[in-house]
Scaffold this motif. Structure first.
Motif, PDB file in Angstrom:
ATOM      1  N   THR A 194      25.565 -23.403  76.903  1.00 55.38           N
ATOM      2  CA  THR A 194      25.688 -22.004  76.510  1.00 55.38           C
ATOM      3  C   THR A 194      24.942 -21.141  77.505  1.00 55.38           C
ATOM      4  O   THR A 194      23.754 -21.374  77.783  1.00 55.38           O
ATOM      5  CB  THR A 194      25.131 -21.774  75.096  1.00 55.38           C
ATOM      6  OG1 THR A 194      25.869 -22.584  74.170  1.00 55.38           O
ATOM      7  CG2 THR A 194      25.263 -20.315  74.687  1.00 55.38           C
ATOM      8  N   ILE A 195      25.642 -20.161  78.052  1.00 57.60           N
ATOM      9  CA  ILE A 195      25.067 -19.270  79.047  1.00 57.60           C
ATOM     10  C   ILE A 195      25.103 -17.851  78.502  1.00 57.60           C
ATOM     11  O   ILE A 195      26.133 -17.387  78.000  1.00 57.60           O
ATOM     12  CB  ILE A 195      25.859 -19.325  80.380  1.00 57.60           C
ATOM     13  CG1 ILE A 195      25.886 -20.759  80.913  1.00 57.60           C
ATOM     14  CG2 ILE A 195      25.261 -18.382  81.410  1.00 57.60           C
ATOM     15  CD1 ILE A 195      27.194 -21.448  80.730  1.00 57.60           C
ATOM     16  N   PRO A 216      31.252 -16.093  87.633  1.00 53.19           N
ATOM     17  CA  PRO A 216      32.533 -16.763  87.908  1.00 53.19           C
ATOM     18  C   PRO A 216      32.427 -17.826  88.999  1.00 53.19           C
ATOM     19  O   PRO A 216      32.878 -18.970  88.802  1.00 53.19           O
ATOM     20  CB  PRO A 216      33.452 -15.610  88.328  1.00 53.19           C
ATOM     21  CG  PRO A 216      32.898 -14.432  87.610  1.00 53.19           C
ATOM     22  CD  PRO A 216      31.409 -14.624  87.642  1.00 53.19           C
ATOM     23  N   GLY A 217      31.827 -17.503  90.137  1.00 50.64           N
ATOM     24  CA  GLY A 217      31.690 -18.484  91.212  1.00 50.64           C
ATOM     25  C   GLY A 217      30.789 -19.637  90.833  1.00 50.64           C
ATOM     26  O   GLY A 217      31.058 -20.796  91.157  1.00 50.64           O
ATOM     27  N   ALA A 218      29.675 -19.320  90.133  1.00 48.87           N
ATOM     28  CA  ALA A 218      28.735 -20.374  89.745  1.00 48.87           C
ATOM     29  C   ALA A 218      29.352 -21.332  88.740  1.00 48.87           C
ATOM     30  O   ALA A 218      29.170 -22.558  88.822  1.00 48.87           O
ATOM     31  CB  ALA A 218      27.467 -19.749  89.171  1.00 48.87           C
ATOM     32  N   LEU A 219      30.114 -20.808  87.786  1.00 46.59           N
ATOM     33  CA  LEU A 219      30.745 -21.676  86.793  1.00 46.59           C
ATOM     34  C   LEU A 219      31.830 -22.540  87.424  1.00 46.59           C
ATOM     35  O   LEU A 219      32.030 -23.689  87.010  1.00 46.59           O
ATOM     36  CB  LEU A 219      31.330 -20.840  85.652  1.00 46.59           C
ATOM     37  CG  LEU A 219      30.313 -20.091  84.781  1.00 46.59           C
ATOM     38  CD1 LEU A 219      31.021 -19.326  83.675  1.00 46.59           C
ATOM     39  CD2 LEU A 219      29.267 -21.036  84.201  1.00 46.59           C
ATOM     40  N   ALA A 220      32.526 -22.003  88.423  1.00 45.19           N
ATOM     41  CA  ALA A 220      33.523 -22.813  89.129  1.00 45.19           C
ATOM     42  C   ALA A 220      32.854 -23.988  89.835  1.00 45.19           C
ATOM     43  O   ALA A 220      33.371 -25.122  89.814  1.00 45.19           O
ATOM     44  CB  ALA A 220      34.278 -21.954  90.140  1.00 45.19           C
ATOM     45  N   ARG A 221      31.696 -23.749  90.425  1.00 41.54           N
ATOM     46  CA  ARG A 221      30.953 -24.836  91.081  1.00 41.54           C
ATOM     47  C   ARG A 221      30.491 -25.869  90.050  1.00 41.54           C
ATOM     48  O   ARG A 221      30.547 -27.074  90.295  1.00 41.54           O
ATOM     49  CB  ARG A 221      29.740 -24.269  91.825  1.00 41.54           C
ATOM     50  CG  ARG A 221      30.055 -23.538  93.120  1.00 41.54           C
ATOM     51  CD  ARG A 221      28.742 -23.089  93.771  1.00 41.54           C
ATOM     52  NE  ARG A 221      28.921 -22.622  95.138  1.00 41.54           N
ATOM     53  CZ  ARG A 221      29.136 -21.357  95.478  1.00 41.54           C
ATOM     54  NH1 ARG A 221      29.210 -20.433  94.538  1.00 41.54           N
ATOM     55  NH2 ARG A 221      29.288 -21.022  96.743  1.00 41.54           N
ATOM     56  N   GLU A 266      23.215 -20.287  94.972  1.00 42.91           N
ATOM     57  CA  GLU A 266      24.173 -20.234  96.079  1.00 42.91           C
ATOM     58  C   GLU A 266      25.023 -18.976  96.010  1.00 42.91           C
ATOM     59  O   GLU A 266      25.293 -18.326  97.017  1.00 42.91           O
ATOM     60  CB  GLU A 266      25.062 -21.485  96.055  1.00 42.91           C
ATOM     61  CG  GLU A 266      24.310 -22.776  96.382  1.00 42.91           C
ATOM     62  CD  GLU A 266      25.132 -24.016  96.098  1.00 42.91           C
ATOM     63  OE1 GLU A 266      26.275 -23.875  95.586  1.00 42.91           O
ATOM     64  OE2 GLU A 266      24.653 -25.130  96.392  1.00 42.91           O
ATOM     65  N   GLN A 267      25.433 -18.618  94.789  1.00 39.25           N
ATOM     66  CA  GLN A 267      26.237 -17.410  94.615  1.00 39.25           C
ATOM     67  C   GLN A 267      25.424 -16.172  94.994  1.00 39.25           C
ATOM     68  O   GLN A 267      25.950 -15.236  95.624  1.00 39.25           O
ATOM     69  CB  GLN A 267      26.705 -17.319  93.165  1.00 39.25           C
ATOM     70  CG  GLN A 267      27.870 -16.379  92.935  1.00 39.25           C
ATOM     71  CD  GLN A 267      29.166 -16.892  93.544  1.00 39.25           C
ATOM     72  OE1 GLN A 267      29.296 -18.092  93.831  1.00 39.25           O
ATOM     73  NE2 GLN A 267      30.118 -16.009  93.748  1.00 39.25           N
ATOM     74  N   ALA A 268      24.164 -16.150  94.616  1.00 40.07           N
ATOM     75  CA  ALA A 268      23.305 -15.015  94.951  1.00 40.07           C
ATOM     76  C   ALA A 268      23.101 -14.911  96.463  1.00 40.07           C
ATOM     77  O   ALA A 268      23.095 -13.808  97.022  1.00 40.07           O
ATOM     78  CB  ALA A 268      21.967 -15.156  94.241  1.00 40.07           C
ATOM     79  N   LEU A 269      22.934 -16.052  97.123  1.00 45.23           N
ATOM     80  CA  LEU A 269      22.777 -16.038  98.584  1.00 45.23           C
ATOM     81  C   LEU A 269      24.029 -15.485  99.260  1.00 45.23           C
ATOM     82  O   LEU A 269      23.946 -14.735 100.232  1.00 45.23           O
ATOM     83  CB  LEU A 269      22.488 -17.456  99.101  1.00 45.23           C
ATOM     84  CG  LEU A 269      21.063 -17.971  98.885  1.00 45.23           C
ATOM     85  CD1 LEU A 269      20.974 -19.441  99.290  1.00 45.23           C
ATOM     86  CD2 LEU A 269      20.070 -17.135  99.693  1.00 45.23           C
ATOM     87  N   GLN A 270      25.181 -15.833  98.760  1.00 43.74           N
ATOM     88  CA  GLN A 270      26.434 -15.305  99.312  1.00 43.74           C
ATOM     89  C   GLN A 270      26.494 -13.792  99.189  1.00 43.74           C
ATOM     90  O   GLN A 270      26.964 -13.105 100.089  1.00 43.74           O
ATOM     91  CB  GLN A 270      27.630 -15.914  98.600  1.00 43.74           C
ATOM     92  CG  GLN A 270      27.955 -17.341  99.036  1.00 43.74           C
ATOM     93  CD  GLN A 270      29.259 -17.837  98.412  1.00 43.74           C
ATOM     94  OE1 GLN A 270      29.927 -17.111  97.687  1.00 43.74           O
ATOM     95  NE2 GLN A 270      29.603 -19.076  98.696  1.00 43.74           N
ATOM     96  N   THR A 303      20.572 -27.954  85.856  1.00 44.56           N
ATOM     97  CA  THR A 303      20.134 -27.959  87.255  1.00 44.56           C
ATOM     98  C   THR A 303      21.277 -27.580  88.182  1.00 44.56           C
ATOM     99  O   THR A 303      21.108 -26.789  89.117  1.00 44.56           O
ATOM    100  CB  THR A 303      19.590 -29.349  87.630  1.00 44.56           C
ATOM    101  OG1 THR A 303      18.492 -29.668  86.767  1.00 44.56           O
ATOM    102  CG2 THR A 303      19.126 -29.379  89.078  1.00 44.56           C
ATOM    103  N   THR A 304      22.474 -28.125  87.928  1.00 46.90           N
ATOM    104  CA  THR A 304      23.642 -27.807  88.753  1.00 46.90           C
ATOM    105  C   THR A 304      23.999 -26.326  88.635  1.00 46.90           C
ATOM    106  O   THR A 304      24.302 -25.664  89.638  1.00 46.90           O
ATOM    107  CB  THR A 304      24.848 -28.661  88.328  1.00 46.90           C
ATOM    108  OG1 THR A 304      24.537 -30.039  88.507  1.00 46.90           O
ATOM    109  CG2 THR A 304      26.082 -28.316  89.154  1.00 46.90           C
ATOM    110  N   LEU A 305      23.967 -25.780  87.428  1.00 48.68           N
ATOM    111  CA  LEU A 305      24.310 -24.380  87.238  1.00 48.68           C
ATOM    112  C   LEU A 305      23.303 -23.471  87.934  1.00 48.68           C
ATOM    113  O   LEU A 305      23.691 -22.485  88.587  1.00 48.68           O
ATOM    114  CB  LEU A 305      24.393 -24.051  85.755  1.00 48.68           C
ATOM    115  CG  LEU A 305      24.691 -22.579  85.419  1.00 48.68           C
ATOM    116  CD1 LEU A 305      25.999 -22.127  86.065  1.00 48.68           C
ATOM    117  CD2 LEU A 305      24.729 -22.370  83.914  1.00 48.68           C
ATOM    118  N   VAL A 306      22.021 -23.765  87.801  1.00 51.56           N
ATOM    119  CA  VAL A 306      21.000 -22.935  88.457  1.00 51.56           C
ATOM    120  C   VAL A 306      21.179 -22.977  89.975  1.00 51.56           C
ATOM    121  O   VAL A 306      21.095 -21.946  90.658  1.00 51.56           O
ATOM    122  CB  VAL A 306      19.591 -23.389  88.049  1.00 51.56           C
ATOM    123  CG1 VAL A 306      18.535 -22.723  88.922  1.00 51.56           C
ATOM    124  CG2 VAL A 306      19.336 -23.070  86.577  1.00 51.56           C
TER     125      VAL A 306
END
Length: 301
Positions: free
Chosen positions: A94-95, A107-112, A294-298, A286-289
Motif C-alpha cells: 500500500t502506497i 507511475p515510473g517507480a511502480l512500473a519498475r 531513480e525516478q527523482a534523479l531523472q 526496498t525495490t520501490l524506494v
C-alpha cells in the motif's frame, strides 16, 4: 501481561480525545472504554490519561503506551501480510501519496517495481502527509510520498517512531503571474517586490508558508483565494485574480498567458521524500524506494 485490546482502546482515546468519541469509533460503550483504560492503568500501576470536563489528555505514561500500541499494531499488520503472502503467493503493498508528488514520481517507480516483482498487488491512496504518515507508523501503509517545508514533518520520524525519511527531491516554489503584470520582465523576484500584489494559492499549507516568508520580507499578503489544487490556482491567476506561489513540480501542464519567475535566495523550498517503517525484511519496499530515487534523479536531470 498487557492486553492488546486495551492498547487499541488507548490509541482510540488518544486519537479522538474523549471516551465517547473513542467508543463510537470502536463500536463500544463509553463505560467499556473507561473499564479498559482503568484495567490498563491497574496493570501498569500508573495513570495513562488525565480526565477533565473538556475531555481526556495523555499522561507521560500514556504517551509511552500509545507509542507501544502503534508499534504492536504495525507488527501485527506486518505479520498478517506475511501470512497472507504464504497462502496466496502475492505481496500486498500500500502506497500513500500527495497529488503532485504522486503524479510526478509514482507511475515510473511502480512500473519498475512491477518489472522486478510482477506478482505484487498494489494499492494507492491519496492524502496529505499529516494524514498518511500516522498510517505508515501504524503499519496500514508501506510507503508514503510526503513533503515538508522549512519545518519538521507532520509526524516526525525518529528513533522512537521507527520511521525513516528518505529524501528524494527539493522542490523550489516559484511566483506565477499573468504576462501582463508589471513584474514579468524580471528574471528573479524578491518577495518584498510582491507586497502590493493579491494572491491565489493552491493549498492551505502554501498560504501559511507564504505568510511566514512575507512577514520576514516586511509585509502581510492579501490572499483572495485558496484552493486545494495548484492547477486551479494557476487558472485563477490566468483569469486575473492575482498571483500565486507554486512548487516546481506543479507547474505542468502550461497555461497560456502565464509567466513563472524564481524567487531570490533564500527561496522557499518544499522537501519531498519517502517515509517507511525501518525494517530489513521487505524487499518489495526496498525495490520501490530505489525506484522512487531513480525516478527523482531523472526529474533532476
Amino acid at each position: 501481561m498487557i492486553d492488546v485490546q486495551r492498547l487499541r482502546v488507548l490509541r482510540a482515546v488518544a486519537e479522538h480525545g474523549s471516551f465517547n468519541r473513542a467508543a463510537t469509533a470502536l463500536h463500544l460503550t463509553p463505560s467499556a472504554i473507561s473499564q479498559h483504560v482503568a484495567a490498563l492503568e491497574r496493570s501498569l500501576g500508573a495513570q495513562v490519561v488525565a480526565r477533565s470536563t473538556r475531555g481526556v489528555t495523555l499522561t507521560q505514561a500514556g504517551r509511552i503506551m500509545v507509542g507501544a500500541a502503534e508499534s504492536v499494531a504495525a507488527e501485527l499488520e506486518h505479520a498478517k501480510r506475511r501470512v497472507d503472502q504464504l497462502s496466496t503467493g502475492r505481496v500486498r503493498l500500500t502506497i500513500a501519496t500527495f497529488t503532485s508528488g504522486g503524479r510526478l514520481l509514482l507511475p515510473g517507480a511502480l512500473a519498475r517495481l512491477m518489472a522486478a516483482h510482477s506478482r505484487t498487488v498494489l494499492h494507492v491512496r491519496e492524502g496529505e502527509p499529516e494524514d498518511t504518515l500516522p498510517l505508515v507508523r501504524q503499519g496500514a501503509v508501506d510507503v508514503a510520498l510526503a513533503y515538508h517545508f522549512d519545518g519538521p514533518l507532520p509526524v516526525g520520524p525518529g528513533p522512537s517512531s521507527g520511521m525513516e525519511w528518505i529524501p528524494l527531491l527539493e522542490d523550489p516554489l516559484h511566483v506565477v503571474l499573468p504576462e501582463t503584470r508589471r513584474l514579468v520582465g524580471s528574471d528573479v523576484l524578491d518577495l518584498a517586490e510582491l507586497a502590493a500584489e493579491p494572491w491565489v494559492l493552491g493549498c492551505l499549507k502554501t498560504e501559511a508558508y507564504l505568510r511566514r516568508y512575507a512577514e520576514r520580507a516586511g509585509f502581510a499578503p492579501e490572499v483572495r483565494g485558496t484552493t486545494t489544487d495548484y492547477f486551479f490556482a494557476r487558472s485563477l491567476v490566468a483569469a486575473g485574480m492575482g498571483i500565486s506561489l507554486i512548487p516546481s513540480i506543479a507547474l505542468a501542464p502550461e497555461i497560456p498567458g502565464l509567466r513563472t519567475v524564481p524567487i531570490k535566495l533564500p527561496r522557499p523550498i518544499r522537501h519531498i521524500g519517502a517515509v517507511t517503517i525501518s525494517r530489513s525484511d521487505r524487499p518489495h519496499v526496498t525495490t520501490l524506494v530505489r525506484a522512487l530515487r531513480e525516478q527523482a534523479l531523472q526529474q533532476g536531470q
